[in-house]
Design a protein around this motif. Structure first.
Motif, PDB file in Angstrom:
ATOM      1  N   PHE A  75      61.593   8.107 -57.860  1.00 27.69           N
ATOM      2  CA  PHE A  75      62.472   7.327 -58.717  1.00 27.69           C
ATOM      3  C   PHE A  75      63.074   8.252 -59.761  1.00 27.69           C
ATOM      4  O   PHE A  75      62.402   9.148 -60.267  1.00 27.69           O
ATOM      5  CB  PHE A  75      61.689   6.211 -59.425  1.00 27.69           C
ATOM      6  N   PHE A  76      64.341   8.029 -60.088  1.00 29.80           N
ATOM      7  CA  PHE A  76      65.005   8.748 -61.164  1.00 29.80           C
ATOM      8  C   PHE A  76      65.385   7.731 -62.232  1.00 29.80           C
ATOM      9  O   PHE A  76      65.767   6.601 -61.922  1.00 29.80           O
ATOM     10  CB  PHE A  76      66.272   9.454 -60.685  1.00 29.80           C
ATOM     11  N   ALA A  77      65.312   8.177 -63.485  1.00 27.09           N
ATOM     12  CA  ALA A  77      65.733   7.352 -64.610  1.00 27.09           C
ATOM     13  C   ALA A  77      66.608   8.200 -65.531  1.00 27.09           C
ATOM     14  O   ALA A  77      66.279   9.352 -65.811  1.00 27.09           O
ATOM     15  CB  ALA A  77      64.524   6.818 -65.369  1.00 27.09           C
ATOM     16  N   PHE A  78      67.715   7.622 -65.973  1.00 26.94           N
ATOM     17  CA  PHE A  78      68.661   8.312 -66.836  1.00 26.94           C
ATOM     18  C   PHE A  78      69.037   7.418 -68.015  1.00 26.94           C
ATOM     19  O   PHE A  78      69.095   6.194 -67.879  1.00 26.94           O
ATOM     20  CB  PHE A  78      69.941   8.672 -66.072  1.00 26.94           C
ATOM     21  N   GLU A  79      69.321   8.051 -69.142  1.00 25.86           N
ATOM     22  CA  GLU A  79      69.785   7.350 -70.339  1.00 25.86           C
ATOM     23  C   GLU A  79      71.064   6.584 -70.020  1.00 25.86           C
ATOM     24  O   GLU A  79      71.937   7.081 -69.309  1.00 25.86           O
ATOM     25  CB  GLU A  79      70.039   8.354 -71.468  1.00 25.86           C
ATOM     26  N   ALA A  80      71.194   5.370 -70.579  1.00 29.91           N
ATOM     27  CA  ALA A  80      72.357   4.527 -70.309  1.00 29.91           C
ATOM     28  C   ALA A  80      73.526   4.806 -71.242  1.00 29.91           C
ATOM     29  O   ALA A  80      74.621   4.296 -71.031  1.00 29.91           O
ATOM     30  CB  ALA A  80      71.965   3.054 -70.405  1.00 29.91           C
ATOM     31  N   LEU A 130      71.183  12.329 -69.403  1.00 34.62           N
ATOM     32  CA  LEU A 130      69.875  12.679 -69.947  1.00 34.62           C
ATOM     33  C   LEU A 130      68.804  12.083 -69.042  1.00 34.62           C
ATOM     34  O   LEU A 130      68.749  10.867 -68.844  1.00 34.62           O
ATOM     35  CB  LEU A 130      69.742  12.144 -71.378  1.00 34.62           C
ATOM     36  N   PHE A 131      67.985  12.941 -68.469  1.00 33.67           N
ATOM     37  CA  PHE A 131      66.968  12.563 -67.487  1.00 33.67           C
ATOM     38  C   PHE A 131      65.680  12.143 -68.183  1.00 33.67           C
ATOM     39  O   PHE A 131      65.254  12.781 -69.137  1.00 33.67           O
ATOM     40  CB  PHE A 131      66.694  13.761 -66.565  1.00 33.67           C
ATOM     41  N   TYR A 132      65.053  11.073 -67.686  1.00 36.26           N
ATOM     42  CA  TYR A 132      63.741  10.646 -68.157  1.00 36.26           C
ATOM     43  C   TYR A 132      62.715  10.808 -67.030  1.00 36.26           C
ATOM     44  O   TYR A 132      63.040  10.603 -65.857  1.00 36.26           O
ATOM     45  CB  TYR A 132      63.768   9.180 -68.605  1.00 36.26           C
ATOM     46  N   ARG A 133      61.489  11.147 -67.405  1.00 37.94           N
ATOM     47  CA  ARG A 133      60.410  11.305 -66.419  1.00 37.94           C
ATOM     48  C   ARG A 133      60.033   9.942 -65.843  1.00 37.94           C
ATOM     49  O   ARG A 133      60.006   8.944 -66.558  1.00 37.94           O
ATOM     50  CB  ARG A 133      59.168  11.919 -67.070  1.00 37.94           C
ATOM     51  N   THR A 134      59.709   9.947 -64.562  1.00 36.73           N
ATOM     52  CA  THR A 134      59.193   8.739 -63.924  1.00 36.73           C
ATOM     53  C   THR A 134      57.943   9.103 -63.140  1.00 36.73           C
ATOM     54  O   THR A 134      57.879  10.163 -62.513  1.00 36.73           O
ATOM     55  CB  THR A 134      60.213   8.104 -62.953  1.00 36.73           C
ATOM     56  N   THR A 135      56.952   8.233 -63.199  1.00 37.68           N
ATOM     57  CA  THR A 135      55.741   8.386 -62.392  1.00 37.68           C
ATOM     58  C   THR A 135      55.422   7.031 -61.784  1.00 37.68           C
ATOM     59  O   THR A 135      55.741   5.985 -62.361  1.00 37.68           O
ATOM     60  CB  THR A 135      54.538   8.875 -63.220  1.00 37.68           C
TER      61      THR A 135
END
Length: 145
Positions: A75-80, A130-135
Motif C-alpha cells: 500500500f502507498f499513502a501520500f499527503e492530500a 509527500l510519501f507516508y509509511r504504510t505497514t
C-alpha cells in the motif's frame, strides 16, 4: 595501533555527510499514526489494486492522505495537499482515476509513484507527493510519518 584508530576515525569522518535530500518547504512533516481497518465498508476499495481512497484530515497529515493498494500486499499513502505551494483553500487535491489533481494550477500526480506528471519546464524546483509509511498487519493498514 594508533594508526589503526586514526584510519577508523578517518573512515567514519569520510562516510558521514549531510543529508542530500531536499525537504519540501511548503508542507510541514506532521507526526501521526492512523490505522485503517480493511473490514470496514469505507475501505472496501483498498482490497483491489489501483483503487485509491481519500482519508480526510482526522489526524492524518496536513490535509489528509490518499491511500492505494499498489501490489499484492503493498500500500502507498501520500499527503492530500499539493506539494508545490503552501496549503490554502484550493490545495487539497481531488481524485482522477489513479491520479490526483491540484485545482490551484492543475498539477497532476500519479498515486503509484507519487511523481508529478505535468511538470513545467520553467527551471523552477517542483516536488513530488509527500510519501507516508504504510505497514500491514492482518486487516489493519497503519499510515504514519
Amino acid at each position: 595501533m594508533r594508526h589503526l584508530w586514526s584510519c577508523i576515525l578517518l573512515f567514519f569522518l569520510i562516510s558521514c555527510n549531510s543529508d542530500g535530500t531536499n525537504r519540501n518547504p511548503y508542507l510541514q512533516e506532521v507526526s501521526f499514526r492512523f490505522d485503517l481497518n480493511l473490514n470496514l465498508p469505507s475501505y472496501n476499495k483498498l482490497s483491489t489494486i489501483g483503487n485509491p481512497v481519500y482519508i480526510p484530515n482526522n489526524g492524518v497529515g496536513t490535509r489528509g492522505a490518499y491511500v492505494m493498494k499498489t501490489g499484492f500486499d503493498t500500500f502507498f499513502a501520500f499527503e492530500a495537499s499539493c506539494p508545490n505551494h503552501t496549503p490554502n483553500n484550493c490545495s487539497t487535491m481531488s481524485l482522477d482515476g489513479q491520479n490526483v489533481v491540484c485545482s490551484c494550477e492543475d498539477f497532476t500526480y500519479n498515486l503509484f509513484t507519487g511523481e508529478q506528471l505535468n511538470r513545467p519546464d520553467d527551471g523552477k524546483r517542483y516536488y513530488d507527493l509527500l510519501f507516508y509509511r504504510t505497514t500491514q498487519r492482518g486487516n489493519i493498514i497503519t499510515i504514519s510519518n
